[in-house]
Design a protein around this motif. Structure first.
Motif: not given
Length: 699
Positions: A108-112, A114-119, A123-127
């Motif tokens: 599960h990731f928290l989206q920001l 500046g997060s880039v789809k597929g990365r 660029t996302w944060v692991r919750t």
């Protein structure tokens, strides 16, 4: 039953030691996508979370540290480093995470923004990385709440992550994690704050939970009450890391409905009952729990006798405070309990009471060790209360043992090991559930400590050591009895005669004081005058009104209290008291007074038949009283015979109306409970043949 007093003590100790409580809110609120409704929803979440954990009602408001605007993964790491989250210490840390979330097959990731789809990894944060930073810090108690879509996905990750936290920390600290959605469900951004605010308001009003902190289950239960069955799978809270059991309160969840209560402390700091509600209500004669007045007057002879009984010259003995129903037995006992309390001597209300009292009617400071209430207590329960009043912890009882006998033996062992004199107050013995067994198996064995030494026959010791007298015990016991018509009258009811006579048979040297002698009529008049003049009002007519009412209601202080409450709400109390119709109502005692008030609350928007159903429900409740929550409405609905759209609104109106004076409140099983102010009133309300809604008594 949860040890509320112990938890209060831990709170104070933590505050003295500078224990820190921190709320971190990590919210991604603006994704620069023009979704203003989403941003508003995140703001609503932050507002209600901050209100809950920063509540001024709470004794332990949290230091709130909100995250700044978060755009990149580096911003999140900077926030964790700047506030040293991984190294944070203190008693409690709460981390609230909200924003857009996504779940891959395993993570599960928290989206920001500046997060880039597929990365996702870059660029996302692991919750779980955020959760790990909180759980593996140095705070003693940690709660993480994750409100993102698909947050239930982290359950498997949490199980694996907890194995990497040291066993010593997992076993010693409370580490809890809650999520607001399942592994395959999105969240509605405004549903969480709506449900959380509803829970916040219930905890402030209807829930009636009396502990400073809540358990995780209590939070989840109150949160879920606003959900209909179809919504529960979507929006209920899920507990994905259980750090301390379902019943144990956690310092991470302050109770927004908590109201601190004054604790009375005996000479050695022991006390079985948190003080304020019961003992102060009775001692002051107040009609509302928010009232700060001291209204009881007179009773000088009996107060003088009690003060002498509690004096340093007496180390042993039994004093029975007895009288007819409603004649003020609890009031004189509570006065002694409150005025002997060292902590209360520092209260301005105590100065008021002392200014009204002759010096020889005031008990010595610290002269009472503990005070217990026997109402609706069984023999084993009361024995436990006595042990706690003596500062002892009740020992474990094996299934093959009689708990009453074992608790009684524990009490005797505690008393034999004390060198100082001990004083116990036991009120409401006639209202206990197992009166005969309490007298025979709990109180009778105490005779060896109560009997004056001159009356005792030394018993040779089997070990050949010389006889030594056990420490002294003074017992002050409140028990109801009928008032004799004359010195030779014996027309006592069999039950009331049995309790009083049984006590006198057990304690043959016991003294006795009655609260319903002829002089008490003057005390009732003085009490009425003080009630009617509360706040400096009605001084011109209060004396006449009190003189008219006192002879009619004597010897019942409960009827005087109700009449005084009615009169002080009028423009001219004496004029009302002179009315023939009001006099007729008054002569019918509690029934007449209550009929009048039931008719008058119609003007407050509270239908009289609804008010009666609520009062009757409180009278039929077992134990210390009825909790608001869901139980009071359900019992009242049965008694009313029909449903209502909003019982909570009706209960709130009842508690703000003139009928609040008919109720007393207490605490049981960590809930605030309500019951009629006196057992005679409860008995009257339980009589289903009485036509309470007869409007003829209104005036």
């Amino acid at each position: 039953m949860r040890n509320t007093v112990g938890e209060l003590g831990r709170n104070r100790a933590a505050e003295r030691n500078g224990a820190e409580r921190t709320l971190l809110t990590l919210a991604v609120r603006d994704y620069d996508d023009g979704d203003e409704a989403f941003t508003a929803g995140i703001d609503e979440q932050l507002d209600v979370v901050a209100e809950w954990w920063s509540s001024p009602v709470s004794s332990d408001a949290f230091r709130h540290v909100p995250a700044p605007a978060l755009t990149l993964r580096e911003d999140v790491e900077d926030f964790l480093r700047e506030h040293r989250v991984r190294e944070m210490e203190g008693e409690a840390l709460v981390l609230f995470i909200t924003g857009h979330g996504i779940a891959t097959s395993r993570t599960h990731f928290l989206q920001l923004p500046g997060s880039v789809k597929g990365r996702h990894l870059s660029t996302w944060v692991r919750t779980t990385d955020l959760i790990a930073a909180a759980l593996d810090c140095h705070a003693e108690n940690v709660l993480v709440i994750v409100n993102t879509c698909y947050a239930g996905k982290i359950s498997r990750e949490i199980d694996d992550m907890l194995e990497d936290i040291s066993a010593e920390r997992r076993n010693r600290c409370r580490l809890d994690v809650l999520v607001t959605s399942g592994h395959d469900r999105p969240v509605q951004v405004r549903r969480f704050p709506t449900l959380l605010r509803a829970a916040l308001e219930r905890l402030r009003t209807t829930a009636g939970i009396t502990t400073p902190h809540l358990s995780v289950v209590e939070l989840m239960s109150e949160f879920e009450r606003s959900l209909d069955p179809a919504e529960r799978k979507k929006h209920r809270l899920r507990w994905v890391a259980d750090g301390g059991g379902v019943l144990t309160p956690t310092p991470c969840i302050p109770n927004p409905g908590y109201r601190p209560v004054r604790e009375l402390g005996g000479a050695d700091g022991s006390r079985a009952v948190p003080a304020a509600d019961y003992w102060l209500d009775r001692a002051t004669g107040r009609t509302q729990d928010q009232d700060s007045g001291w209204y009881f007057r007179g009773r000088e002879d009996i107060n003088r006798s009690i003060a002498a009984f509690l004096g340093p010259a007496r180390t042993r003995g039994v004093l029975l405070v007895t009288g007819s129903a409603g004649s003020g037995k609890s009031a004189v006992l509570a006065r002694a309990v409150v005025l002997s309390d060292p902590a209360f001597r520092e209260d301005p209300l105590c100065k008021t009471a002392l200014d009204l009292s002759a010096r020889d009617t005031v008990p010595a400071t610290g002269s009472i060790t503990g005070a217990v209430l026997a109402r609706h207590r069984g023999a084993a329960d009361l024995a436990c209360d006595i042990l706690e009043a003596l500062g002892a912890t009740p020992g474990r009882i094996r299934s093959t043992e009689d708990p009453v006998v074992e608790r009684s033996q524990q009490i005797l062992a505690v008393l034999r090991n004390r060198d100082d004199a001990v004083t116990l107050v036991i009120d409401g013995l006639d209202e206990a559930d197992e009166r005969e067994r309490i007298i025979e198996d709990v109180l009778a064995p105490l005779n060896e400590f109560c009997t004056p030494l001159l009356e005792q026959v030394p018993v040779p010791r089997t070990d050949g050591e010389p006889f030594t007298a056990p420490g002294g015990l003074r017992l002050l016991i409140g028990v109801r009895s009928s008032r004799p018509l004359s010195e030779s009258s014996v027309d006592l009811s069999e039950e009331e005669q049995g309790h009083r006579e049984a006590l006198k048979a057990v304690f043959r040297t016991a003294e006795e004081q009655r609260t319903d002698d002829e002089h008490s009529e003057q005390d009732i008049a003085a009490y009425l005058h003080a009630l009617i003049c509360e706040g400096g009002a009605h001084r011109a007519s209060a004396e006449e009104a009190a003189a008219l009412v006192a002879p009619v209601v004597w010897p019942s202080f409960i009827d005087a209290r109700i009449a005084g409450e009615q009169l002080r709400s009028t423009e001219d109390p004496a004029a009302v008291a002179r009315r023939p119709e009001w006099q007729r109502m008054l002569s019918n005692g509690t029934e007449g007074l209550l009929k009048r008030d039931l008719a008058l609350v119609e003007g407050d928007g509270l239908p009289s038949e609804v008010a009666l159903a609520l009062l009757r429900a409180s009278a039929f409740a077992e134990g210390a009283g009825i909790p608001w929550s869901t139980i009071w409405p359900q019992m009242a609905r049965v008694l009313l015979g029909r449903p209502l759209p909003d019982w909570d609104e009706m209960i709130a109106k009842l508690l703000k109306s003139r009928l609040n004076g008919y109720l007393a409140h207490d605490h049981e099983d960590d809930r605030r409970v309500y019951r009629p102010a006196h057992e005679t009133l409860a008995e009257a309300l339980r009589d289903l043949d009485t036509d309470w809604l007869d409007r003829g008594g209104a005036a």
